[in-house]
Design a protein around this motif. Sequence first.
Motif, PDB file in Angstrom:
ATOM      1  N   GLN A  33      43.586 -83.879 -30.706  1.00  0.00           N
ATOM      2  CA  GLN A  33      44.265 -82.591 -30.639  1.00  0.00           C
ATOM      3  C   GLN A  33      44.756 -82.236 -29.232  1.00  0.00           C
ATOM      4  OE1 GLN A  33      42.286 -79.371 -32.741  1.00  0.00           O
ATOM      5  NE2 GLN A  33      41.095 -80.873 -33.887  1.00  0.00           N
ATOM      6  N   PRO A  36      49.520 -80.423 -29.918  1.00  0.00           N
ATOM      7  CA  PRO A  36      49.426 -79.531 -31.077  1.00  0.00           C
ATOM      8  C   PRO A  36      50.056 -80.176 -32.314  1.00  0.00           C
ATOM      9  CG  PRO A  36      50.247 -78.347 -29.156  1.00  0.00           C
ATOM     10  CD  PRO A  36      50.208 -79.802 -28.794  1.00  0.00           C
ATOM     11  N   TYR A  37      49.368 -80.058 -33.452  1.00  0.00           N
ATOM     12  CA  TYR A  37      49.845 -80.726 -34.668  1.00  0.00           C
ATOM     13  C   TYR A  37      51.224 -80.229 -35.107  1.00  0.00           C
ATOM     14  CZ  TYR A  37      48.533 -76.739 -37.633  1.00  0.00           C
ATOM     15  OH  TYR A  37      48.437 -75.509 -38.212  1.00  0.00           O
ATOM     16  N   GLN A  38      51.620 -79.056 -34.655  1.00  0.00           N
ATOM     17  CA  GLN A  38      52.938 -78.517 -35.022  1.00  0.00           C
ATOM     18  C   GLN A  38      54.080 -79.377 -34.480  1.00  0.00           C
ATOM     19  OE1 GLN A  38      50.469 -76.782 -33.567  1.00  0.00           O
ATOM     20  NE2 GLN A  38      50.043 -74.978 -34.811  1.00  0.00           N
ATOM     21  N   TYR A  39      53.794 -80.173 -33.447  1.00  0.00           N
ATOM     22  CA  TYR A  39      54.824 -81.030 -32.858  1.00  0.00           C
ATOM     23  C   TYR A  39      54.845 -82.437 -33.453  1.00  0.00           C
ATOM     24  CZ  TYR A  39      55.201 -77.406 -29.335  1.00  0.00           C
ATOM     25  OH  TYR A  39      55.387 -76.213 -28.694  1.00  0.00           O
ATOM     26  N   LEU A  48      45.321 -78.786 -39.788  1.00  0.00           N
ATOM     27  CA  LEU A  48      44.632 -79.881 -39.097  1.00  0.00           C
ATOM     28  C   LEU A  48      44.227 -81.010 -40.026  1.00  0.00           C
ATOM     29  CD1 LEU A  48      42.355 -78.059 -36.497  1.00  0.00           C
ATOM     30  CD2 LEU A  48      44.244 -79.615 -36.042  1.00  0.00           C
TER      31      LEU A  48
END
Length: 135
Positions: A33, A36-39, A48
């Motif tokens: 992490q 950020p997982y949004q990217y 997640l």
Amino acid sequence: MWNPSKKTRTIASRILTVLFSITMVFHVVALFQLIPYQYLWGGRLSNLEEMYVMETVALIVNGFFLWSSVQYLRYINRGLVPIWIRILFGFIGVIFLLNTLGNLVAITNLETLLATPVTAILSAICFSLVPKYEN
């Protein structure tokens, strides 16, 4: 038909080995992490848990690609690349070609601008390893 030399194929295999190794490090960094997982994954991950699944799969697949590159180097040094590994690199090339198209429609600009050229180059390199080669 274009038939790259042994030197060209060796360089291509080494480039793939380095790029797949770097990609695996990237996926490990994502799993921790630090990104950020949004990217990740074109901005289409919603939580997640999805990130852990997708990044684990990506790590396994890239490990297989890395193994394939090392095998190609082993065979090219022996002077004969068997058809199964050439077909495998054709398949990997198609995967990266499709991934390039997917990166072009990613939600995040980072993936479009950064990953698109990388996957396009990976696809071209993989396709360069497909033609028959015998020493």
